[in-house]
Design a protein around this motif. Structure first.
Motif, PDB file in Angstrom:
ATOM      1  N   HIS A 112      -0.518 -21.130 -28.511  1.00  0.00           N
ATOM      2  CA  HIS A 112       0.314 -21.913 -27.578  1.00  0.00           C
ATOM      3  C   HIS A 112       1.591 -22.533 -28.130  1.00  0.00           C
ATOM      4  O   HIS A 112       2.642 -22.392 -27.516  1.00  0.00           O
ATOM      5  CB  HIS A 112      -0.519 -23.025 -26.932  1.00  0.00           C
ATOM      6  N   HIS A 113       1.490 -23.269 -29.250  1.00  0.00           N
ATOM      7  CA  HIS A 113       2.628 -24.141 -29.593  1.00  0.00           C
ATOM      8  C   HIS A 113       3.150 -23.900 -30.998  1.00  0.00           C
ATOM      9  O   HIS A 113       2.653 -24.487 -31.959  1.00  0.00           O
ATOM     10  CB  HIS A 113       2.215 -25.616 -29.461  1.00  0.00           C
ATOM     11  N   HIS A 161      -5.784 -27.556 -28.353  1.00  0.00           N
ATOM     12  CA  HIS A 161      -4.558 -27.465 -27.543  1.00  0.00           C
ATOM     13  C   HIS A 161      -3.473 -28.463 -27.905  1.00  0.00           C
ATOM     14  O   HIS A 161      -2.294 -28.139 -27.816  1.00  0.00           O
ATOM     15  CB  HIS A 161      -4.907 -27.583 -26.055  1.00  0.00           C
ATOM     16  N   LEU A 228      -1.777 -32.783 -25.127  1.00  0.00           N
ATOM     17  CA  LEU A 228      -0.641 -32.430 -25.972  1.00  0.00           C
ATOM     18  C   LEU A 228      -0.339 -33.597 -26.889  1.00  0.00           C
ATOM     19  O   LEU A 228      -0.894 -34.682 -26.724  1.00  0.00           O
ATOM     20  CB  LEU A 228       0.576 -32.055 -25.117  1.00  0.00           C
ATOM     21  N   HIS A 332       0.386 -34.261 -18.998  1.00  0.00           N
ATOM     22  CA  HIS A 332       0.314 -33.015 -19.773  1.00  0.00           C
ATOM     23  C   HIS A 332       1.162 -33.227 -21.034  1.00  0.00           C
ATOM     24  O   HIS A 332       0.668 -33.757 -22.012  1.00  0.00           O
ATOM     25  CB  HIS A 332       0.790 -31.860 -18.892  1.00  0.00           C
ATOM     26  N   LEU A 398       5.733 -31.232 -16.453  1.00  0.00           N
ATOM     27  CA  LEU A 398       4.878 -30.712 -17.524  1.00  0.00           C
ATOM     28  C   LEU A 398       5.399 -31.065 -18.909  1.00  0.00           C
ATOM     29  O   LEU A 398       4.649 -31.555 -19.738  1.00  0.00           O
ATOM     30  CB  LEU A 398       4.720 -29.190 -17.397  1.00  0.00           C
ATOM     31  N   HIS A 399       6.676 -30.757 -19.177  1.00  0.00           N
ATOM     32  CA  HIS A 399       7.161 -30.921 -20.552  1.00  0.00           C
ATOM     33  C   HIS A 399       8.603 -31.403 -20.555  1.00  0.00           C
ATOM     34  O   HIS A 399       9.365 -31.094 -19.647  1.00  0.00           O
ATOM     35  CB  HIS A 399       7.081 -29.588 -21.302  1.00  0.00           C
ATOM     36  N   GLY A 439       6.712 -23.705 -17.094  1.00  0.00           N
ATOM     37  CA  GLY A 439       5.772 -24.443 -17.941  1.00  0.00           C
ATOM     38  C   GLY A 439       6.556 -25.241 -18.973  1.00  0.00           C
ATOM     39  O   GLY A 439       7.141 -26.274 -18.674  1.00  0.00           O
ATOM     40  N   HIS A 440       6.609 -24.722 -20.191  1.00  0.00           N
ATOM     41  CA  HIS A 440       7.395 -25.388 -21.229  1.00  0.00           C
ATOM     42  C   HIS A 440       8.872 -25.035 -21.106  1.00  0.00           C
ATOM     43  O   HIS A 440       9.260 -24.072 -20.435  1.00  0.00           O
ATOM     44  CB  HIS A 440       6.936 -24.917 -22.609  1.00  0.00           C
ATOM     45  N   LYS A 461       5.881 -19.177 -15.405  1.00  0.00           N
ATOM     46  CA  LYS A 461       4.546 -18.587 -15.273  1.00  0.00           C
ATOM     47  C   LYS A 461       4.526 -17.424 -14.293  1.00  0.00           C
ATOM     48  O   LYS A 461       3.648 -16.571 -14.364  1.00  0.00           O
ATOM     49  CB  LYS A 461       3.551 -19.650 -14.797  1.00  0.00           C
ATOM     50  N   HIS A 501       3.794 -20.081 -23.888  1.00  0.00           N
ATOM     51  CA  HIS A 501       3.612 -21.493 -23.569  1.00  0.00           C
ATOM     52  C   HIS A 501       4.806 -22.237 -24.115  1.00  0.00           C
ATOM     53  O   HIS A 501       5.695 -22.614 -23.382  1.00  0.00           O
ATOM     54  CB  HIS A 501       2.278 -21.998 -24.119  1.00  0.00           C
TER      55      HIS A 501
HETATM   56 CU1  K7E Z   1       1.159 -23.888 -21.452  1.00  0.00          CU
HETATM   57 CU2  K7E Z   1       1.748 -26.489 -23.867  1.00  0.00          CU
HETATM   58 CU3  K7E Z   1      -0.662 -24.807 -23.626  1.00  0.00          CU
HETATM   59 CU4  K7E Z   1       2.008 -26.719 -20.921  1.00  0.00          CU
HETATM   60  S1  K7E Z   1       0.700 -25.692 -22.333  1.00  0.00           S
HETATM   61  S2  K7E Z   1       2.691 -25.006 -19.830  1.00  0.00           S
END
Ligand code: K7E
Ligand code: CUA
Length: 653
Positions: A112-113, A161, A228, A332, A398-399, A439-440, A461, A501
């Motif tokens: 993922h990161h 995660h 996260l 998140h 989300l981010h 997502g990110h 996504k 991700h």
């Molecule tokens: Cu896809 Cu960092 Cu595993 Cu949010 S997470 S999108």
């Protein structure tokens, strides 16, 4: 209570409905990438280089892909947690140990990161780390060889995660569990989760010279989901922040049961304090099984070691090291701005975006203004730590990343957009649609004290109508924006591989001059290498037959081998004698139950073959290496098990 549940169910339903996006109308507007001058901004002329590298996680491919920005061209897929037949990673004898775990050989994961190593809060471009989410592992990849050098398993974790994020001098790579589990694992009723399961947050020390990883300590936190995390930086260096959800500690139907609390927490961990405690003998060693896999560049060979214990710390032992910051709602992403002052909790189910203040947090701690505790960990008051909130910026944050100029960029999954807002005033400055369900997002260096704020790309996504259809499944899509002006400008769509991700990106000049061109033959310490033709030989050891083989344009040495029998196990130890950049050779054997080898210049790799049938069987080079590549082939004669044909080998007459 009943009403809350109803509202939550309704909200979840609405969110689920909205995720099937309907943004194709927006894409018809003639702006952004459709404006005629935009193509120039991403055009990298033939023979010229991109200005940035982007390392994009592969999600369920288990790997890491390397792209160029602004062109969006993919340069390489680096195998990390998954077997990769393209070059034999996880199939060759040298690389198989990389995928060993306490569960045995696990040839796949969900990555993922990625995060690049830092010195003084700046990207130093030495290594990139990435998490394996499913069977908890952290990998370190060299940014000189672009190969996975090390993988460490994380015990007491499950759904690794909130990982793998780096402190500002790469003191630690940090890994947190998403799923809480019994620690130690044991047979117990699932319904007894609450109060009994634990969430392990793991601090893995990184050796400053070689990058080698070693678990320093694990904090056994309450049984929440740690989603996260990010390190403090600058003034908050020494702290680490983790978002949590499911503070309800539900074990079933989480979409409802983990959405009950109005606020969950960001856990603030003073790791410097815990480090000092541990250095003075604090915590206790607990039996645990986890592998540490290391690839040695000199021998070109990986080894896997099973570790037997890990140091664990109970938060109750060390008061004053951990606090909980109430954060709405099922957050998140947990993102820290370049100054280290602001901690953003991206509450998925929250109408507003919450930003906490590090200074206010310290002040509240000093004044002991607590609002109860959770399992002995003090809870701070929301109002006391809140720096501000961005009011109704979008749906489903989300981010967040930062450009280093006082601006933040947050992705909104449900409303499919990136929103730019100002740190300190919390005003929304701009918003741009994404295609679709983002997502990110990544800004080169956006996760450091010094971002390089020219580009931002969003990782989406759902691709749907953006590319030619390829059956029911489409590759995911990234979108590149120019963020150098006041308004974001969409420049480019490009496909990604697996599920991206997160990504880490960096100016090319920090890395490209260190990129290795060949492995020096003179430095090859592989125990079964052959570095000159005179070293080549075939040796029988019982049923094992070792072939010491070399490759050079355009032959194998030896290329005729006789005396192999059905029931033998043949090990082809192939050394590539080339000392030129970008001249690998391949090695493929008919009927081998694994993959090919792709051998870099100066490297030795071993393929195992168990011949099952009598006959004369060819092998060949798979990489078109010269005008006489098609001539690069050979034969192995396989005789019956009871044959008395002597082992022999040759090249030419
Ligand atoms: Cu896809 Cu960092 Cu595993 Cu949010 S997470 S999108
Ligand atoms: Cu060597 Cu083709």
């Amino acid at each position: 209570m009943k009403k809350t549940l109803k509202i939550t169910v309704a909200l979840v339903a609405v969110l689920a409905g909205l995720t099937s996006c309907n943004n194709s109308e927006k894409s018809k507007g003639r702006s952004g990438a459709l404006a005629s001058n935009v193509a120039e901004k991403v055009y990298v002329a033939p023979g010229e280089h991109d200005s940035h590298y982007a390392f994009i996680s592969g999600g369920y491919s288990g790997n890491l892909t390397v792209y160029g920005l602004p062109s969006g061209r993919m340069f390489k897929e680096i195998p990390v947690f998954s077997q990769f037949p393209t070059n034999g990673y996880g199939y060759s004898e040298e690389t198989k140990p990389m995928l060993e775990t306490s569960f045995g050989f696990v040839p796949w994961d969900d990555s993922h990161h990625p995060d690049i190593s830092q010195t003084n809060g700046k990207l130093d471009g030495r290594w990139i780390f990435i998490n394996g989410n499913n069977t908890p592992r952290i990998a370190r990849i060299s940014l000189t060889t672009f190969e996975t050098e090390e993988i460490i398993e994380v015990p007491n974790s499950a759904g690794n995660h909130s990982s793998s994020f780096i402190t500002e001098n790469t003191e630690y790579v940090v890994a947190g569990t998403r799923f809480s589990v019994p620690v130690p694992q044991r047979d117990m009723p699932i319904k007894d989760y609450k109060g009994n399961f634990k969430g392990a947050l793991t601090f893995i020390a990184v050796d400053p010279e070689h990058g080698h990883m070693d678990i320093k300590f694990q904090i056994l936190m309450p049984g929440f989901n740690y989603d996260l995390s990010h390190p403090g930086r600058g003034k908050s260096h020494g702290w680490f922040f983790f978002t949590t959800y499911n503070t309800e500690e539900a074990s079933t139907l989480l979409e409802v049961n983990a959405s009950q609390n109005d606020k969950d927490f960001i856990a603030a961990i003073n790791w410097k304090k815990i480090e000092a405690y541990v250095n003075n003998g604090g915590g206790k060693m607990m039996p645990a099984e986890y592998t540490h896999n290391l690839h040695d560049e000199a021998t070109h060979t990986a080894t896997s070691t099973m570790k037997k214990e890990v140091r664990v710390v109970d938060p109750a032992e060390i008061p004053g090291a951990i606090y909980l910051l109430p954060t709405p709602k099922s957050p998140h992403g947990c993102d820290v701005d370049p100054s280290g002052e602001y901690i953003v909790g991206n509450g998925k189910l929250s109408a507003n975006l919450t930003v906490h203040s590090f200074t206010k947090m310290l002040d509240a701690i000093e004044k002991k203004k607590f609002d109860g505790d959770a399992y002995g960990i003090p809870i701070l008051r929301f109002e006391d730590v809140l720096a501000g909130s961005v009011e109704q910026p979008g749906l489903g944050p989300l981010h967040t990343e930062f450009d280093g100029k006082g601006n933040a960029y947050t992705t909104f999954f449900i409303s499919s957009e990136v929103v730019k807002w100002k740190l300190g005033t919390w005003e929304v400055l701009d918003r741009k649609p994404t295609y679709y369900s983002v997502g990110h997002l990544t800004i080169p260096g956006g996760n450091s004290r010094e971002p390089f704020g020219k580009y931002m790309f969003a990782m989406n996504k759902i691709t749907k109508d953006r590319y030619l259809p390829t059956g029911p499944e489409m590759e995911h899509s990234a979108q590149l924006y120019d963020i150098s002006g006041d308004k974001m400008e969409l420049l480019l769509d490009f496909p990604t591989h697996g599920e991206p991700h997160y990504a880490a990106a960096i100016p090319a000049e920090i890395i490209k001059n260190n990129s290795k061109k060949i492995y020096r033959l003179a430095e090859n310490k592989h125990p079964r290498k052959a570095t000159i033709d005179a070293d080549t030989k075939v040796v029988r050891d019982g049923k094992n037959v070792h072939v010491y083989m070399t490759t050079i344009r355009s032959h194998f040495s030896p290329d005729n081998i006789e005396g192999v029998k059905v029931g033998d196990k043949v090990f082809f130890h192939v050394t590539n004698l080339e000392q030129d950049f970008d001249v690998p050779h391949g090695f493929a054997m008919i009927g081998a139950n694994n993959a090919e080898l792709l051998i870099s210049p100066g490297q030795t790799r071993t393929l195992t073959w168990e011949p099952k049938k009598v006959g004369v069987w060819p092998f060949y080079c798979t990489d078109f290496c010269s005008a006489l590549h098609q001539e690069m082939q050979g034969y192995v004669r396989v005789s019956p098990a009871d044959s008395n044909i002597e082992l022999s080998w040759s090249l030419g007459d």
